[in-house]
Design a protein around this motif. Structure first.
Motif, PDB file in Angstrom:
ATOM      1  N   ALA A   1      -1.819  -6.736 -11.946  1.00 43.51           N
ATOM      2  CA  ALA A   1      -0.986  -6.100 -11.663  1.00 43.51           C
ATOM      3  C   ALA A   1      -1.014  -4.183 -12.681  1.00 43.51           C
ATOM      4  CB  ALA A   1      -0.442  -5.777 -12.646  1.00 43.51           C
TER       5      ALA A   1
ATOM      6  N   CYS B   1      -2.358 -12.460 -12.590  1.00 45.94           N
ATOM      7  CA  CYS B   1      -1.952 -11.503 -12.284  1.00 45.94           C
ATOM      8  C   CYS B   1      -1.020 -10.115 -12.723  1.00 45.94           C
ATOM      9  CB  CYS B   1      -0.193 -12.057 -11.955  1.00 45.94           C
ATOM     10  SG  CYS B   1      -0.600 -12.988 -10.421  1.00 45.94           S
TER      11      CYS B   1
ATOM     12  N   ALA C   1      -1.438  -0.716 -11.417  1.00 44.04           N
ATOM     13  CA  ALA C   1      -0.536   0.320 -12.178  1.00 44.04           C
ATOM     14  C   ALA C   1      -1.777   1.321 -12.097  1.00 44.04           C
ATOM     15  CB  ALA C   1       0.439  -0.281 -12.935  1.00 44.04           C
TER      16      ALA C   1
ATOM     17  N   TRP D   1       3.040  -2.478  -5.401  1.00 45.23           N
ATOM     18  CA  TRP D   1       3.891  -3.934  -6.015  1.00 45.23           C
ATOM     19  C   TRP D   1       3.376  -5.134  -4.874  1.00 45.23           C
ATOM     20  CZ3 TRP D   1       6.799  -7.253  -5.327  1.00 45.23           C
ATOM     21  CH2 TRP D   1       8.140  -6.731  -4.183  1.00 45.23           C
ATOM     22  N   ASP D   2       4.135  -4.065  -3.501  1.00 46.92           N
ATOM     23  CA  ASP D   2       4.411  -5.641  -2.373  1.00 46.92           C
ATOM     24  C   ASP D   2       3.202  -5.927  -1.922  1.00 46.92           C
ATOM     25  OD1 ASP D   2       3.842  -2.613  -1.543  1.00 46.92           O
ATOM     26  OD2 ASP D   2       4.870  -3.010   0.643  1.00 46.92           O
TER      27      ASP D   2
ATOM     28  N   ALA E   1       6.613  -3.290 -12.827  1.00 44.02           N
ATOM     29  CA  ALA E   1       6.228  -2.871 -11.366  1.00 44.02           C
ATOM     30  C   ALA E   1       5.406  -1.730 -11.153  1.00 44.02           C
ATOM     31  CB  ALA E   1       7.956  -3.231 -11.143  1.00 44.02           C
ATOM     32  N   TYR E   2       4.802  -1.106  -9.844  1.00 44.82           N
ATOM     33  CA  TYR E   2       4.288  -0.072  -9.580  1.00 44.82           C
ATOM     34  C   TYR E   2       4.590  -0.079  -8.371  1.00 44.82           C
ATOM     35  CZ  TYR E   2       0.614  -3.513  -7.843  1.00 44.82           C
ATOM     36  OH  TYR E   2      -0.412  -4.291  -7.159  1.00 44.82           O
TER      37      TYR E   2
ATOM     38  N   LEU F   1       8.847  -6.734 -12.577  1.00 48.34           N
ATOM     39  CA  LEU F   1       8.649  -7.584 -11.336  1.00 48.34           C
ATOM     40  C   LEU F   1       8.808  -8.878 -12.212  1.00 48.34           C
ATOM     41  CD1 LEU F   1       5.833  -6.606  -9.930  1.00 48.34           C
ATOM     42  CD2 LEU F   1       7.445  -6.703  -8.835  1.00 48.34           C
TER      43      LEU F   1
ATOM     44  N   LEU G   1       0.344  -6.738  -4.378  1.00 46.75           N
ATOM     45  CA  LEU G   1       0.106  -7.329  -5.009  1.00 46.75           C
ATOM     46  C   LEU G   1       0.526  -9.133  -4.509  1.00 46.75           C
ATOM     47  CD1 LEU G   1      -1.265  -9.039  -7.157  1.00 46.75           C
ATOM     48  CD2 LEU G   1       0.759  -7.585  -9.047  1.00 46.75           C
TER      49      LEU G   1
ATOM     50  N   TYR H   1      10.683  -7.698  -7.069  1.00 45.06           N
ATOM     51  CA  TYR H   1      11.104  -6.763  -7.919  1.00 45.06           C
ATOM     52  C   TYR H   1      13.232  -7.528  -8.280  1.00 45.06           C
ATOM     53  CZ  TYR H   1      12.139  -2.308  -8.518  1.00 45.06           C
ATOM     54  OH  TYR H   1      12.976  -0.434  -9.396  1.00 45.06           O
TER      55      TYR H   1
END
Length: 207
Positions: free
Chosen positions: A150, A146, A154, A100-101, A96-97, A122, A103, A116
């Motif tokens: 991601a 992905c 990040a 991320w929403d 997660a970063y 994630l 993405l 999450y």
């Protein structure tokens, strides 16, 4: 069920103890685990609670997956479930970063759901509308895409580099195209199967 694939050559001396007739055999010492040797690969299935040996009939349609589709060899197990009217490559984990929403929104258009889990994790679930080697391979490619995007986002988030949703969508599509080019043309030796059939959906435990 959980699926794992390993080249026979990687097993070295242990390979001589395997039945290499292309049929499913119980894995000695592990209850609920089956294997078969096909096209120089060992396909291993681990049945989960509520699943029966009838599930092996479905996996008969799954040829060994292209080695280039398997991130780092995918030596970890892949988990497949049925949800509603489709198959799911479930439980892939990403880091997660912040942001991320965005993405998640872009990935949703490609049949990918990100959730999450807390901390820095994630969960990535990928919809598969038919059961075929080609469709499963494409799901793995989406997972790799992905993961790559991601990781890039990040780093950009830490460095204060902003992105708009359209950019993220473009990055995902570019990653998918890159990985598909690496794999080459996909050919499924077995006809696809749809999870709409009651006979097939009963093989998996619902999630």
């Amino acid at each position: 069920m959980r699926y794992q694939q390993t080249p026979v050559a990687r097993l070295s001396k242990a390979a001589k103890f395997l039945e290499q007739d292309g049929e499913w055999h119980p894995f000695v010492g592990e209850e609920g685990v089956w294997y078969r040797v096909r096209n120089r690969d060992v396909q291993r299935i681990r049945l989960e609670a509520g699943e029966t040996e009838e599930l092996l009939r479905l996996v008969d349609r799954l040829d060994p997956l292209p080695a280039r589709a398997l991130r780092e060899g995918f030596r970890e197990e892949l988990r497949f479930v049925v949800r509603d009217d489709h198959y799911l490559l479930a439980g892939m984990l990403l880091r997660a970063y912040v942001g991320w929403d965005m993405l998640a929104t872009a990935a949703r258009e490609m049949n990918v759901q990100l959730a999450y889990l807390g901390g820095n994790a994630l969960r990535c679930d990928i919809r598969i509308d038919e059961w075929s080697t080609e469709a499963v391979t494409r799901a793995l490619v989406l997972a790799r895409a992905c993961a790559r995007v991601a990781a890039q986002l990040a780093v950009d988030a830490r460095e204060g580099i902003p992105h708009i949703p359209q950019e993220i969508t473009g990055l995902l599509h570019a990653a998918v195209e890159t990985f598909m080019d690496e794999i080459g043309p996909l050919r499924s030796a077995s006809p696809p199967d749809s999870p709409h059939s009651p006979e097939q959906t009963s093989l998996f435990g619902e999630e």
